[in-house]
Design an enzyme around this catalytic site. Structure first.
Site, PDB file in Angstrom:
ATOM      1  N   ARG A  30       6.577  -7.517   0.324  1.00  0.00           N
ATOM      2  CA  ARG A  30       7.452  -6.401   0.762  1.00  0.00           C
ATOM      3  C   ARG A  30       7.042  -6.139   2.272  1.00  0.00           C
ATOM      4  O   ARG A  30       5.683  -5.749   2.344  1.00  0.00           O
ATOM      5  CB  ARG A  30       7.265  -5.183  -0.100  1.00  0.00           C
ATOM      6  N   LYS A  58      -0.049  -0.639   5.844  1.00  0.00           N
ATOM      7  CA  LYS A  58      -0.598   0.199   5.066  1.00  0.00           C
ATOM      8  C   LYS A  58      -2.012   0.735   5.759  1.00  0.00           C
ATOM      9  O   LYS A  58      -2.722  -0.224   6.410  1.00  0.00           O
ATOM     10  CB  LYS A  58      -0.718   0.076   3.594  1.00  0.00           C
TER      11      LYS A  58
END
Ligand code: 7PM
Length: 278
Positions: A257, A222
């Site tokens: 995740r 991210k």
């Protein structure tokens, strides 16, 4: 909170679990023509499991930051064939990344065992669908909507507000008849948050864990990693993501995740070996 039952398959929350992201873009499992290639989907699923994935997350990309909404039919067409192809063949639960009630139902009918909803069951009919399906649900925090949420995220106290939101969604789920033991919480890294908000949330993740439900963390590749590492592009964010995974496990996260299953599985096993010694 040791074993989470996911429609017959289980997640062992006594040690941190790896949720591997199964890439389901329109052509990821097509063979160049327009045929859905069952063998390619299975091959990718088994690769992630061999690398250490304890859960496979399948999503039709309806909820990606900046993304325009994908139609319901489009999402079903992407996700259901993949779940049908792999569910009976693999030992690990499949999570369905969606906010649509119809996709939740079709995905669970096809063999998914966990709902991963970035809208925390606030979509039309989603709460009722999740309640009826009786599978675990991950409730994620997001400020705003995917298309615009990164324009001007604002909080007085990001940790307190995320915790209060998750607490209110837990209450809503309990009122709707979803058992507490089926709930997982996620602060939603990158979803309506600046770099500073994301760093503050990770550094205080133990306050989310204090709600006494399993906590899922998704930081893999991210922008918060790029933001710290001199705007490193997506393919240069592995080590930054691993640092975040270790910090998350140390603070009590139960599920990580990730796109990068093997390295993540190694670092969290190592981190857990130390944490569990305390
Ligand atoms: C662009 C930016 C594309 C971000 C995709 C993403 C989470 C999630 C996603 C998360 C849970 C990604 C994200 N992130 N579900 N779905 N938690 N529960 O990295 O953090 O795949 S989409």
């Amino acid at each position: 909170m040791p074993i989470l039952d996911c429609a017959g398959k289980s997640i062992d929350l006594d040690r941190p679990q790896v949720m591997g992201i199964l890439n389901v873009t329109p052509d990821s499992f097509s063979d160049g023509g327009d045929f859905f290639n069952r063998d390619r989907a299975l091959e990718h699923a088994f690769k992630l499991i061999d690398e250490g994935a304890d859960i496979l997350d399948v999503g039709g990309e309806s909820t990606r930051p900046g993304a325009t909404a994908v139609s319901e039919q489009e999402e079903l067409d992407r996700v259901v064939p993949v779940i049908q192809a792999i569910a009976a063949e693999i030992p690990v639960p499949i999570s369905i990344d969606t906010n649509k009630a119809s996709v939740m139902r079709e995905a669970v009918a096809a063999g998914a065992g966990l709902i991963n909803d970035v809208m925390a069951l606030q979509g039309d009919g989603a709460m009722a669908a999740a309640q009826a399906l009786e599978v675990p649900v991950c409730l994620m925090h997001m400020q705003g909507q995917p298309r615009t949420m990164q324009q001007a995220p604002h909080y007085e106290d990001v940790v307190a507000e995320v915790v209060a939101f998750l607490q209110s969604r837990v209450e809503a789920c309990l009122s709707a008849g979803i058992a507490r033991h089926r709930l997982i919480l996620d602060p939603g890294f990158g979803f309506g948050k600046t770099l500073q908000h994301n760093l503050t949330l990770l550094s205080h993740l133990e306050q989310v864990c204090a709600l006494q439900l399993p906590v899922l963390v998704g930081v893999s590749r991210k922008s918060m990693i790029g933001g710290v590492l001199d705007n490193a592009p997506v393919d240069q964010r592995l080590y930054g993501g691993l640092a975040c995974a270790v910090l998350a496990v140390e603070r009590g996260a139960g599920i990580i995740r990730t796109h990068d299953v093997k390295p993540t599985a190694d670092v969290i096993r190592m981190a857990q070996a130390v944490v569990s010694t305390r």
